[in-house]
Design a protein around this motif. Sequence first.
Motif, PDB file in Angstrom:
ATOM      1  N   LEU A  86       0.944  -1.058   0.010  1.00 55.89           N
ATOM      2  CA  LEU A  86      -0.116   0.273  -0.024  1.00 55.89           C
ATOM      3  C   LEU A  86       0.772   1.194   0.093  1.00 55.89           C
ATOM      4  CD1 LEU A  86      -2.841   1.223  -0.073  1.00 55.89           C
ATOM      5  CD2 LEU A  86      -2.671   1.161   2.556  1.00 55.89           C
ATOM      6  N   VAL A  87       1.903   1.149   0.875  1.00 55.38           N
ATOM      7  CA  VAL A  87       2.603   2.437   0.761  1.00 55.38           C
ATOM      8  C   VAL A  87       3.644   2.592  -0.375  1.00 55.38           C
ATOM      9  CG1 VAL A  87       5.093   3.420   2.101  1.00 55.38           C
ATOM     10  CG2 VAL A  87       2.926   2.309   3.534  1.00 55.38           C
ATOM     11  N   TYR A  88       3.941   1.367  -0.811  1.00 59.06           N
ATOM     12  CA  TYR A  88       4.705   1.670  -2.225  1.00 59.06           C
ATOM     13  C   TYR A  88       3.881   2.077  -3.278  1.00 59.06           C
ATOM     14  CZ  TYR A  88       8.709  -0.931  -0.133  1.00 59.06           C
ATOM     15  OH  TYR A  88       9.819  -1.324   0.662  1.00 59.06           O
ATOM     16  N   SER A  89       2.505   1.707  -3.547  1.00 60.23           N
ATOM     17  CA  SER A  89       1.824   1.875  -4.410  1.00 60.23           C
ATOM     18  C   SER A  89       1.396   3.475  -4.135  1.00 60.23           C
ATOM     19  CB  SER A  89       0.557   1.142  -4.111  1.00 60.23           C
ATOM     20  OG  SER A  89       0.939  -0.078  -4.524  1.00 60.23           O
ATOM     21  N   ILE A  90       1.139   3.983  -2.927  1.00 64.26           N
ATOM     22  CA  ILE A  90       0.798   5.280  -2.984  1.00 64.26           C
ATOM     23  C   ILE A  90       2.091   6.243  -3.397  1.00 64.26           C
ATOM     24  CG2 ILE A  90       0.161   7.155  -1.450  1.00 64.26           C
ATOM     25  CD1 ILE A  90      -1.430   5.199   0.146  1.00 64.26           C
ATOM     26  N   ILE A  91       3.203   5.790  -2.849  1.00 63.38           N
ATOM     27  CA  ILE A  91       4.364   6.755  -3.356  1.00 63.38           C
ATOM     28  C   ILE A  91       4.703   6.698  -4.997  1.00 63.38           C
ATOM     29  CG2 ILE A  91       6.758   7.089  -3.209  1.00 63.38           C
ATOM     30  CD1 ILE A  91       6.409   5.848  -0.129  1.00 63.38           C
ATOM     31  N   ALA A  92       4.455   5.333  -5.419  1.00 62.40           N
ATOM     32  CA  ALA A  92       4.810   5.172  -6.993  1.00 62.40           C
ATOM     33  C   ALA A  92       3.875   5.938  -7.686  1.00 62.40           C
ATOM     34  CB  ALA A  92       4.641   3.949  -7.242  1.00 62.40           C
ATOM     35  N   LEU A  93       2.345   5.882  -7.245  1.00 60.93           N
ATOM     36  CA  LEU A  93       1.227   6.838  -8.295  1.00 60.93           C
ATOM     37  C   LEU A  93       1.584   8.058  -7.897  1.00 60.93           C
ATOM     38  CD1 LEU A  93      -1.601   4.375  -7.214  1.00 60.93           C
ATOM     39  CD2 LEU A  93      -0.594   4.669  -9.488  1.00 60.93           C
ATOM     40  N   VAL A  94       1.689   8.707  -6.679  1.00 63.48           N
ATOM     41  CA  VAL A  94       1.630  10.073  -6.443  1.00 63.48           C
ATOM     42  C   VAL A  94       2.954  10.826  -7.073  1.00 63.48           C
ATOM     43  CG1 VAL A  94       1.819  11.946  -4.927  1.00 63.48           C
ATOM     44  CG2 VAL A  94       0.208  10.134  -4.222  1.00 63.48           C
ATOM     45  N   ALA A  95       4.298  10.159  -6.822  1.00 60.82           N
ATOM     46  CA  ALA A  95       5.298  10.920  -7.244  1.00 60.82           C
ATOM     47  C   ALA A  95       5.685  10.540  -8.735  1.00 60.82           C
ATOM     48  CB  ALA A  95       6.646  10.043  -6.554  1.00 60.82           C
ATOM     49  N   LEU A 160      11.693  10.104  -4.481  1.00 57.06           N
ATOM     50  CA  LEU A 160      12.569  10.922  -5.368  1.00 57.06           C
ATOM     51  C   LEU A 160      12.882   9.931  -6.817  1.00 57.06           C
ATOM     52  CD1 LEU A 160      15.187  12.506  -3.044  1.00 57.06           C
ATOM     53  CD2 LEU A 160      13.392  13.584  -4.627  1.00 57.06           C
ATOM     54  N   ILE A 161      12.893   8.740  -6.492  1.00 54.27           N
ATOM     55  CA  ILE A 161      13.042   7.797  -7.751  1.00 54.27           C
ATOM     56  C   ILE A 161      11.881   7.522  -8.396  1.00 54.27           C
ATOM     57  CG2 ILE A 161      13.508   5.118  -8.239  1.00 54.27           C
ATOM     58  CD1 ILE A 161      15.179   4.917  -5.843  1.00 54.27           C
ATOM     59  N   CYS A 162      10.613   7.742  -7.925  1.00 59.94           N
ATOM     60  CA  CYS A 162       9.449   7.318  -8.849  1.00 59.94           C
ATOM     61  C   CYS A 162       9.272   8.907  -9.149  1.00 59.94           C
ATOM     62  CB  CYS A 162       8.144   7.297  -7.717  1.00 59.94           C
ATOM     63  SG  CYS A 162       8.449   5.641  -6.971  1.00 59.94           S
ATOM     64  N   PHE A 163       9.603   9.996  -8.769  1.00 55.93           N
ATOM     65  CA  PHE A 163       9.389  11.178  -9.479  1.00 55.93           C
ATOM     66  C   PHE A 163      10.344  11.080 -10.648  1.00 55.93           C
ATOM     67  CE2 PHE A 163      10.881  15.593 -10.469  1.00 55.93           C
ATOM     68  CZ  PHE A 163       9.701  16.252 -10.168  1.00 55.93           C
ATOM     69  N   TYR A 164      11.561  10.777 -10.621  1.00 54.19           N
ATOM     70  CA  TYR A 164      12.472  10.595 -11.751  1.00 54.19           C
ATOM     71  C   TYR A 164      11.755   9.658 -12.781  1.00 54.19           C
ATOM     72  CZ  TYR A 164      16.205   8.764 -14.406  1.00 54.19           C
ATOM     73  OH  TYR A 164      16.907   8.086 -15.570  1.00 54.19           O
ATOM     74  N   ILE A 198       6.369  -1.602  -8.985  1.00 44.95           N
ATOM     75  CA  ILE A 198       6.658   0.066  -8.608  1.00 44.95           C
ATOM     76  C   ILE A 198       6.966   0.751 -10.067  1.00 44.95           C
ATOM     77  CG2 ILE A 198       8.182   1.711  -7.524  1.00 44.95           C
ATOM     78  CD1 ILE A 198       8.884  -0.305  -5.290  1.00 44.95           C
ATOM     79  N   SER A 199       7.658   0.043 -10.905  1.00 43.40           N
ATOM     80  CA  SER A 199       7.981   0.676 -12.238  1.00 43.40           C
ATOM     81  C   SER A 199       6.615   0.762 -12.947  1.00 43.40           C
ATOM     82  CB  SER A 199       8.976  -0.029 -13.138  1.00 43.40           C
ATOM     83  OG  SER A 199      10.261  -0.091 -12.449  1.00 43.40           O
ATOM     84  N   PHE A 200       5.835  -0.338 -12.980  1.00 41.07           N
ATOM     85  CA  PHE A 200       4.494  -0.400 -13.595  1.00 41.07           C
ATOM     86  C   PHE A 200       3.572   0.769 -13.000  1.00 41.07           C
ATOM     87  CE2 PHE A 200       0.139  -1.797 -13.749  1.00 41.07           C
ATOM     88  CZ  PHE A 200      -0.237  -1.780 -15.161  1.00 41.07           C
ATOM     89  N   LEU A 201       3.418   0.867 -11.833  1.00 37.79           N
ATOM     90  CA  LEU A 201       2.728   1.971 -11.259  1.00 37.79           C
ATOM     91  C   LEU A 201       3.068   3.486 -11.726  1.00 37.79           C
ATOM     92  CD1 LEU A 201       2.033   0.439  -7.848  1.00 37.79           C
ATOM     93  CD2 LEU A 201       0.510   0.474  -9.717  1.00 37.79           C
ATOM     94  N   VAL A 202       4.290   3.542 -11.373  1.00 39.31           N
ATOM     95  CA  VAL A 202       5.028   4.930 -11.749  1.00 39.31           C
ATOM     96  C   VAL A 202       4.640   5.074 -13.298  1.00 39.31           C
ATOM     97  CG1 VAL A 202       7.125   5.953 -12.341  1.00 39.31           C
ATOM     98  CG2 VAL A 202       6.881   4.912 -10.072  1.00 39.31           C
ATOM     99  N   SER A 203       4.817   4.145 -14.194  1.00 45.57           N
ATOM    100  CA  SER A 203       4.770   4.359 -15.677  1.00 45.57           C
ATOM    101  C   SER A 203       3.175   4.596 -15.943  1.00 45.57           C
ATOM    102  CB  SER A 203       5.243   3.302 -16.302  1.00 45.57           C
ATOM    103  OG  SER A 203       6.443   3.230 -16.238  1.00 45.57           O
ATOM    104  N   ILE A 204       2.285   3.769 -15.223  1.00 48.26           N
ATOM    105  CA  ILE A 204       0.917   3.977 -15.764  1.00 48.26           C
ATOM    106  C   ILE A 204       0.229   5.411 -15.236  1.00 48.26           C
ATOM    107  CG2 ILE A 204      -0.176   2.875 -13.771  1.00 48.26           C
ATOM    108  CD1 ILE A 204      -2.092   1.306 -15.621  1.00 48.26           C
TER     109      ILE A 204
END
Length: 269
Positions: A86-95, A160-164, A198-204
């Motif tokens: 849950l925490v990873y998903s929220i960070i990945a989606l928002v950032a 920061l990684i997810c923002f990048y 995490i890459s999938f969530l960031v990308s989607i």
Amino acid sequence: MGYCGPKYTYEATNVEILILFAAGLLAGALNSLAGGGSFVIFPALLFVGVPPIMANATNTYACLPGYGSGAIGFWQDILRHKDKLLVYSIIALVAGFLGAEALLRVSDAQFEGLIPWLMLFAVVAFTFGGQFNQWMANRRTTSKNGARTGAIVTTVFLALICFYGGFFNAGLGIILLAYLVLAGYQDLNAMNGLKLLISFLVSITAVVRFSMSGSIEWQAGTIALIGATIGGFAAAKLSYLLPASSIRNFVVVYGFGLTVYFFYTTYFA
């Protein structure tokens, strides 16, 4: 505020279709064998005339299915860490969304000036990621205060990684592996699964933002996406024929050559 570049309509010629499909095939194969597929698709999109910001957004779209299918393959390993999801998903989606938003707030000319530096960062991360991961693993602390501080640091690092990743997709996977080592993970399958999820969530979330602003070139991206899907599947089946180290060395040499090219064309041509 959305993409401020000029309205752009792309119609691929037969030759460009072949170029994009071949780039997708190679990128998918590289991602399956060693990583670094974005180093192929992104410059191919630029080569056929897609503007820089749109090419970057389209590259994120083209890489998306590979992340998703990879995460599904590691799903049982991922579920062993479901308390973190849950925490990873929220960070990945928002950032990831914020990174995509940041990309859409720069002009093509400004982004062109950033490309060589982003490429250099991604290639260095890809080249020395293993050594960096080991260095961090050797310096993890297990003290109570150290663990609390480490949790804060790693959370900020992940954001920061997810923002990048939302801003520029290349090199995202290896940087995420560095985060997972810092966070204390040791199971390689779980690390690969979480990296892909995490890459999938960031990308989607980035693709959603890019599509809202009309900054994805769907035809070019879909051609590369199809090629990447086929190339990734084929390479997975034939992976025993080529040593991963040789493929990785090829990506490193190609990536640094491409970075030199971008520096030359941006600042000296």
